[in-house]
Write a protein that holds these residues in place. Sequence first.
Motif, PDB file in Angstrom:
ATOM      1  N   VAL A  79      31.099 -17.441  -7.826  1.00 18.29           N
ATOM      2  CA  VAL A  79      30.178 -17.045  -8.899  1.00 18.29           C
ATOM      3  C   VAL A  79      29.479 -18.252  -9.506  1.00 18.29           C
ATOM      4  O   VAL A  79      28.261 -18.253  -9.727  1.00 18.29           O
ATOM      5  N   PHE A  80      30.250 -19.304  -9.794  1.00 17.50           N
ATOM      6  CA  PHE A  80      29.690 -20.522 -10.409  1.00 17.50           C
ATOM      7  C   PHE A  80      29.637 -21.623  -9.351  1.00 17.50           C
ATOM      8  O   PHE A  80      30.418 -22.568  -9.375  1.00 17.50           O
ATOM      9  N   ARG A  81      28.733 -21.463  -8.443  1.00 18.13           N
ATOM     10  CA  ARG A  81      28.660 -22.366  -7.297  1.00 18.13           C
ATOM     11  C   ARG A  81      28.015 -23.700  -7.675  1.00 18.13           C
ATOM     12  O   ARG A  81      26.985 -23.738  -8.353  1.00 18.13           O
ATOM     13  N   ILE A  82      28.637 -24.793  -7.245  1.00 25.39           N
ATOM     14  CA  ILE A  82      28.088 -26.143  -7.410  1.00 25.39           C
ATOM     15  C   ILE A  82      27.973 -26.736  -6.003  1.00 25.39           C
ATOM     16  O   ILE A  82      28.972 -27.144  -5.395  1.00 25.39           O
ATOM     17  N   ASP A  83      26.768 -26.756  -5.471  1.00 23.30           N
ATOM     18  CA  ASP A  83      26.556 -27.154  -4.080  1.00 23.30           C
ATOM     19  C   ASP A  83      27.028 -28.576  -3.792  1.00 23.30           C
ATOM     20  O   ASP A  83      27.541 -28.858  -2.704  1.00 23.30           O
ATOM     21  N   ALA A  84      26.850 -29.466  -4.761  1.00 20.84           N
ATOM     22  CA  ALA A  84      27.231 -30.870  -4.536  1.00 20.84           C
ATOM     23  C   ALA A  84      28.728 -30.994  -4.244  1.00 20.84           C
ATOM     24  O   ALA A  84      29.145 -31.843  -3.445  1.00 20.84           O
ATOM     25  N   LEU A  85      29.546 -30.160  -4.878  1.00 22.70           N
ATOM     26  CA  LEU A  85      30.994 -30.203  -4.650  1.00 22.70           C
ATOM     27  C   LEU A  85      31.419 -29.261  -3.534  1.00 22.70           C
ATOM     28  O   LEU A  85      32.379 -29.550  -2.808  1.00 22.70           O
ATOM     29  N   SER A  86      30.715 -28.146  -3.392  1.00 18.59           N
ATOM     30  CA  SER A  86      31.069 -27.167  -2.356  1.00 18.59           C
ATOM     31  C   SER A  86      30.790 -27.690  -0.964  1.00 18.59           C
ATOM     32  O   SER A  86      31.444 -27.273   0.012  1.00 18.59           O
ATOM     33  N   ASP A  87      29.812 -28.581  -0.842  1.00 19.06           N
ATOM     34  CA  ASP A  87      29.444 -29.102   0.483  1.00 19.06           C
ATOM     35  C   ASP A  87      30.413 -30.170   0.987  1.00 19.06           C
ATOM     36  O   ASP A  87      30.375 -30.533   2.165  1.00 19.06           O
ATOM     37  N   ILE A  88      31.276 -30.668   0.107  1.00 19.48           N
ATOM     38  CA  ILE A  88      32.258 -31.670   0.523  1.00 19.48           C
ATOM     39  C   ILE A  88      33.521 -30.946   0.972  1.00 19.48           C
ATOM     40  O   ILE A  88      34.321 -30.473   0.157  1.00 19.48           O
ATOM     41  N   VAL A  89      33.700 -30.829   2.272  1.00 19.09           N
ATOM     42  CA  VAL A  89      34.842 -30.110   2.845  1.00 19.09           C
ATOM     43  C   VAL A  89      35.961 -31.098   3.146  1.00 19.09           C
ATOM     44  O   VAL A  89      35.780 -32.062   3.892  1.00 19.09           O
ATOM     45  N   LEU A  90      37.113 -30.851   2.555  1.00 18.03           N
ATOM     46  CA  LEU A  90      38.261 -31.744   2.733  1.00 18.03           C
ATOM     47  C   LEU A  90      39.111 -31.376   3.930  1.00 18.03           C
ATOM     48  O   LEU A  90      39.737 -32.234   4.558  1.00 18.03           O
ATOM     49  N   TYR A  91      39.168 -30.074   4.231  1.00 17.47           N
ATOM     50  CA  TYR A  91      40.014 -29.625   5.341  1.00 17.47           C
ATOM     51  C   TYR A  91      39.444 -28.329   5.902  1.00 17.47           C
ATOM     52  O   TYR A  91      38.975 -27.469   5.166  1.00 17.47           O
ATOM     53  N   THR A  92      39.487 -28.206   7.229  1.00 12.98           N
ATOM     54  CA  THR A  92      39.047 -26.993   7.901  1.00 12.98           C
ATOM     55  C   THR A  92      40.094 -26.560   8.898  1.00 12.98           C
ATOM     56  O   THR A  92      40.529 -27.354   9.739  1.00 12.98           O
ATOM     57  N   ASP A  93      40.509 -25.303   8.795  1.00 12.67           N
ATOM     58  CA  ASP A  93      41.503 -24.775   9.730  1.00 12.67           C
ATOM     59  C   ASP A  93      40.854 -24.539  11.083  1.00 12.67           C
ATOM     60  O   ASP A  93      39.844 -23.846  11.191  1.00 12.67           O
ATOM     61  N   SER A  94      41.436 -25.110  12.121  1.00 10.48           N
ATOM     62  CA  SER A  94      40.844 -25.018  13.449  1.00 10.48           C
ATOM     63  C   SER A  94      40.892 -23.605  14.011  1.00 10.48           C
ATOM     64  O   SER A  94      40.054 -23.222  14.824  1.00 10.48           O
ATOM     65  N   GLY A  95      41.873 -22.828  13.575  1.00 10.27           N
ATOM     66  CA  GLY A  95      42.016 -21.472  14.110  1.00 10.27           C
ATOM     67  C   GLY A  95      41.072 -20.476  13.475  1.00 10.27           C
ATOM     68  O   GLY A  95      40.401 -19.706  14.162  1.00 10.27           O
ATOM     69  N   THR A  96      41.013 -20.487  12.146  1.00 12.16           N
ATOM     70  CA  THR A  96      40.183 -19.509  11.418  1.00 12.16           C
ATOM     71  C   THR A  96      38.816 -20.047  11.046  1.00 12.16           C
ATOM     72  O   THR A  96      37.902 -19.277  10.763  1.00 12.16           O
ATOM     73  N   GLY A  97      38.677 -21.360  11.011  1.00 11.73           N
ATOM     74  CA  GLY A  97      37.409 -21.952  10.616  1.00 11.73           C
ATOM     75  C   GLY A  97      37.195 -21.983   9.113  1.00 11.73           C
ATOM     76  O   GLY A  97      36.119 -22.346   8.636  1.00 11.73           O
TER      77      GLY A  97
END
Length: 225
Positions: A79-97
């Motif tokens: 709901v309260f999206r902040i693109d500058a912080l949302s675009d920084i991905v710290l971890y991504t699960d290889s199975g589910t993405g």
Amino acid sequence: MMTNYSENVLDIFYRRRDARGEWAGGAMYYLRDGLGAKKGCKGIGRFLGVLFSVFCVLASFGIGNMSQINTIVTNITSVFRIDALSDIVLYTDSGTGVGVALYMLIVGLVVMAVAALVIIGGIKRIATVTEKIVPFMVVLYILGAVGIIAVNFSDVLPAFGSIFRYAFGVKAVAGGRCRHRDEGSGHLGFQARRLFQRGGARLLGDGPFRLQRKGAGPAGHVGHF
């Protein structure tokens, strides 16, 4: 309901005051002091009390807290999206993405800090914060519900029609019959209910033990609410 009632009564009957003068109770106490008072059961009562406490600590991470914080973080970041912080991905699960963004981590840490400030203060601080927050929650909930109904007023009667039409239809009867025959699912459902009642939902919900020990039976009904 019956198991919940019995737990509430035992919570009240075997409660104790801790070093700070606050009430402390729960399954660990009535296992140690109740079951442990029986002849030849002192050791097993104490052991089960300790075991229950350990399992509660472990279960608190996955049963209640994990799902709750996930829901809070997901809703806030959506709901309260902040693109500058949302675009920084710290971890991504290889199975589910599915990825964990920096924004999610920050929101989770803030919620954790606020909850810690309340919970670490003991039952008195929890009660103080709750009595101030709950009235606003109730008002917002009622206003939100009334607002949604008002906006979608033209769909109210069709919604009730759908409820009765599908509840008493052939498919509903057939589904209920299949569910009744599935004894395995019923057993698992009962186990899940007990797991959430004792292991998750009531970890911080053993409030009835703060009531008077005299008349523990009637007071046990408080936990149903």
